[in-house]
Design an enzyme around this catalytic site. Structure first.
Site, PDB file in Angstrom:
ATOM      1  CB  SER A 130      -0.791  -0.073   1.245  1.00  0.00           C
ATOM      2  OG  SER A 130      -1.258   1.284   1.644  1.00  0.00           O
ATOM      3  CE1 TYR A 179      -4.102  -2.424   5.235  1.00  0.00           C
ATOM      4  CE2 TYR A 179      -3.571   0.151   4.502  1.00  0.00           C
ATOM      5  CZ  TYR A 179      -3.800  -1.380   4.210  1.00  0.00           C
ATOM      6  OH  TYR A 179      -3.893  -1.420   2.794  1.00  0.00           O
TER       7      TYR A 179
HETATM    8  N1  LIG Z   1      -8.742  -0.765  -1.505  1.00  0.00           N
HETATM    9  C1  LIG Z   1      -7.666   0.256  -1.405  1.00  0.00           C
HETATM   10  O1  LIG Z   1      -7.778   1.494  -1.645  1.00  0.00           O
HETATM   11  C2  LIG Z   1      -6.564  -0.466  -1.015  1.00  0.00           C
HETATM   12  C3  LIG Z   1      -5.212   0.433  -1.189  1.00  0.00           C
HETATM   13  C4  LIG Z   1      -4.096  -0.423  -0.806  1.00  0.00           C
HETATM   14  C5  LIG Z   1      -3.661  -1.487  -0.627  1.00  0.00           C
HETATM   15  N2  LIG Z   1      -4.945  -2.311  -0.445  1.00  0.00           N
HETATM   16  C6  LIG Z   1      -4.752  -3.785  -0.240  1.00  0.00           C
HETATM   17  O2  LIG Z   1      -5.316  -4.591  -1.202  1.00  0.00           O
HETATM   18  C7  LIG Z   1      -5.689  -5.665  -0.607  1.00  0.00           C
HETATM   19  C8  LIG Z   1      -6.894  -6.230  -1.231  1.00  0.00           C
HETATM   20  O3  LIG Z   1      -7.968  -5.313  -0.601  1.00  0.00           O
HETATM   21  P1  LIG Z   1      -9.178  -4.927  -1.174  1.00  0.00           P
HETATM   22  O4  LIG Z   1      -9.433  -3.262  -1.576  1.00  0.00           O
HETATM   23  O5  LIG Z   1      -9.589  -5.726  -2.418  1.00  0.00           O
HETATM   24  O6  LIG Z   1     -10.328  -5.264  -0.041  1.00  0.00           O
HETATM   25  P2  LIG Z   1     -11.843  -5.951  -0.018  1.00  0.00           P
HETATM   26  O7  LIG Z   1     -12.617  -5.709  -1.176  1.00  0.00           O
HETATM   27  O8  LIG Z   1     -12.137  -5.625   1.517  1.00  0.00           O
HETATM   28  O9  LIG Z   1     -10.960  -7.568  -0.054  1.00  0.00           O
HETATM   29  C9  LIG Z   1     -10.139  -8.251   0.955  1.00  0.00           C
HETATM   30  C10 LIG Z   1      -9.989  -9.645   0.584  1.00  0.00           C
HETATM   31  O10 LIG Z   1      -9.185  -9.887   1.650  1.00  0.00           O
HETATM   32  C11 LIG Z   1      -9.839 -11.351   2.164  1.00  0.00           C
HETATM   33  N3  LIG Z   1      -9.651 -11.599   3.448  1.00  0.00           N
HETATM   34  C12 LIG Z   1      -9.818 -10.635   4.262  1.00  0.00           C
HETATM   35  N4  LIG Z   1      -9.606 -11.296   5.581  1.00  0.00           N
HETATM   36  C13 LIG Z   1      -9.525 -12.669   5.577  1.00  0.00           C
HETATM   37  C14 LIG Z   1      -9.239 -13.801   6.269  1.00  0.00           C
HETATM   38  N5  LIG Z   1      -9.156 -13.635   7.671  1.00  0.00           N
HETATM   39  N6  LIG Z   1      -8.999 -14.728   5.651  1.00  0.00           N
HETATM   40  C15 LIG Z   1      -8.988 -15.005   4.313  1.00  0.00           C
HETATM   41  N7  LIG Z   1      -9.148 -13.980   3.315  1.00  0.00           N
HETATM   42  C16 LIG Z   1      -9.445 -12.735   3.973  1.00  0.00           C
HETATM   43  C17 LIG Z   1     -11.426 -10.979   1.815  1.00  0.00           C
HETATM   44  O11 LIG Z   1     -12.106 -12.185   1.603  1.00  0.00           O
HETATM   45  P3  LIG Z   1     -13.093 -12.865   2.547  1.00  0.00           P
HETATM   46  O12 LIG Z   1     -13.814 -11.672   3.208  1.00  0.00           O
HETATM   47  O13 LIG Z   1     -13.921 -13.640   1.629  1.00  0.00           O
HETATM   48  O14 LIG Z   1     -12.444 -13.757   3.320  1.00  0.00           O
HETATM   49  C18 LIG Z   1     -11.281 -10.460   0.488  1.00  0.00           C
HETATM   50  O15 LIG Z   1     -11.252 -11.182  -0.627  1.00  0.00           O
HETATM   51  C19 LIG Z   1      -5.617  -5.796   0.826  1.00  0.00           C
HETATM   52  O16 LIG Z   1      -4.395  -6.245   1.069  1.00  0.00           O
HETATM   53  C20 LIG Z   1      -5.241  -4.068   1.094  1.00  0.00           C
HETATM   54  O17 LIG Z   1      -4.831  -3.814   2.152  1.00  0.00           O
HETATM   55  C21 LIG Z   1      -6.259  -1.801  -0.754  1.00  0.00           C
END
Ligand SMILES: NC(=O)c1ccc[n+]([C@@H]2O[C@H](COP(=O)([O-])OP(=O)(O)OC[C@H]3O[C@@H](n4cnc5c(N)ncnc54)[C@H](OP(=O)(O)O)[C@@H]3O)[C@@H](O)[C@H]2O)c1
Length: 258
Positions: free
Chosen positions: A138, A151
């Site tokens: 991130s 985070y």
């Molecule tokens: N969105 C942003 O602005 C942003 C920015 C920078 C970095 N990121 C990073 O990008 C990655 C994906 O985020 P996203 O934006 O796609 O968020 P999201 O839509 O909330 O997706 C998060 C994913 O992680 C999985 N997850 C969460 N807890 C889990 C657990 N205990 N066991 C297994 N799987 C788990 C969720 O699946 P289930 O709930 O089905 O388990 C879901 O598939 C993350 O690492 C986040 O830190 C996001």
């Protein structure tokens, strides 16, 4: 059979990686907790891209889950030549207010699961002299972000480990890239209790992350920033003091309602 294993594939950025790699003809292992979402995505990808898709329902906050995922792949003779560590979560609020359960969960999913999965799958890639790892860090990894302290610390871990691996794996045929997105349009903020309306930067689609990571791998980059704004922010950090960097990061993330 060679597969791409993607954690956090049930939605958001992980699902976007799954769709892109299926489009490119990769067989897939999809990991997350949401069984129904994974099954629906798997059916869509089998139907539209004709690839083999294995669904692996696991809670990555369970310390044993990475070993179960590895064992499941071994049992089914699935070789993983691409690992995308994408699962992750955040919590919006001051560190002293984080519930202990959330603190453990975030550290387990964002750091431990990523490190354990990499440690499990990497030796096979090195032996075969082919493999790729994408770690989703991130922009928050580059400084402590007030209101997102734990985070940002977990993402600094992801970034630092990725950088070290990139160095260690030189000449092995295995590539590692860390992708550092800014704000991306997923349910991530809602899950973290972070009011998206407050964000002080544009929110982009998931495609920019996937594209930057794949391009970064191809060019064997250490870390990549998906948008021009991300890149400008990162480089402008060099011109100001650390105190100001941290203050700006807190202002941009705007965790607290004004
Ligand atoms: N969105 C942003 O602005 C942003 C920015 C920078 C970095 N990121 C990073 O990008 C990655 C994906 O985020 P996203 O934006 O796609 O968020 P999201 O839509 O909330 O997706 C998060 C994913 O992680 C999985 N997850 C969460 N807890 C889990 C657990 N205990 N066991 C297994 N799987 C788990 C969720 O699946 P289930 O709930 O089905 O388990 C879901 O598939 C993350 O690492 C986040 O830190 C996001």
């Amino acid at each position: 059979m060679q597969h791409a294993l993607i954690t956090g594939a049930s939605m958001g950025i992980g699902a976007a990686f799954a769709r892109e790699y299926a489009r490119q003809g990769h067989n897939l292992v999809l990991v997350a907790r949401s069984h129904a979402l994974l099954q629906t995505l798997a059916e869509e990808l089998r139907r539209e891209s004709g690839v083999a898709v294995t669904v692996c329902v696991e809670d990555l906050s369970d310390a044993e889950s990475p070993a179960r995922i590895y064992a499941c792949c071994r049992r089914q003779h699935i070789g993983v030549d691409l690992l995308v560590n994408c699962a992750g979560l955040s919590y919006a609020g001051d560190f002293q207010e984080i519930p202990f359960g959330k603190l453990e969960e975030m550290m387990m999913v964002n750091m431990m699961a990523m490190a354990r999965l990499t440690r499990l799958f990497l030796p096979d890639m090195v032996t075969k002299r082919v493999g790729s790892i994408i770690n989703v860090a991130s922009l928050g990894a580059l400084q402590g972000v007030p209101g997102l302290g734990l985070y940002s610390a977990t993402k600094a871990f992801v970034l630092t480990l990725s950088e070290a691996l990139h160095g260690e794996l030189k000449g092995t045929g295995v590539k590692v890239v860390a992708v550092c997105p800014g704000f991306i349009n997923t349910d991530f903020f809602e899950h973290a209790g972070h009011n998206r309306a407050n964000l002080r930067l544009p929110v982009y689609g998931t495609g920019v992350v996937v594209k930057a990571a794949i391009k970064g791998l191809k060019k064997n980059r250490v870390r990549v920033f998906p948008t021009l704004i991300d890149t400008v922010l990162v480089f402008s950090q060099r011109a100001v003091s650390r105190k100001i960097v941290i203050r700006i990061a807190g202002f941009i993330a705007a965790v607290k309602d004004c």
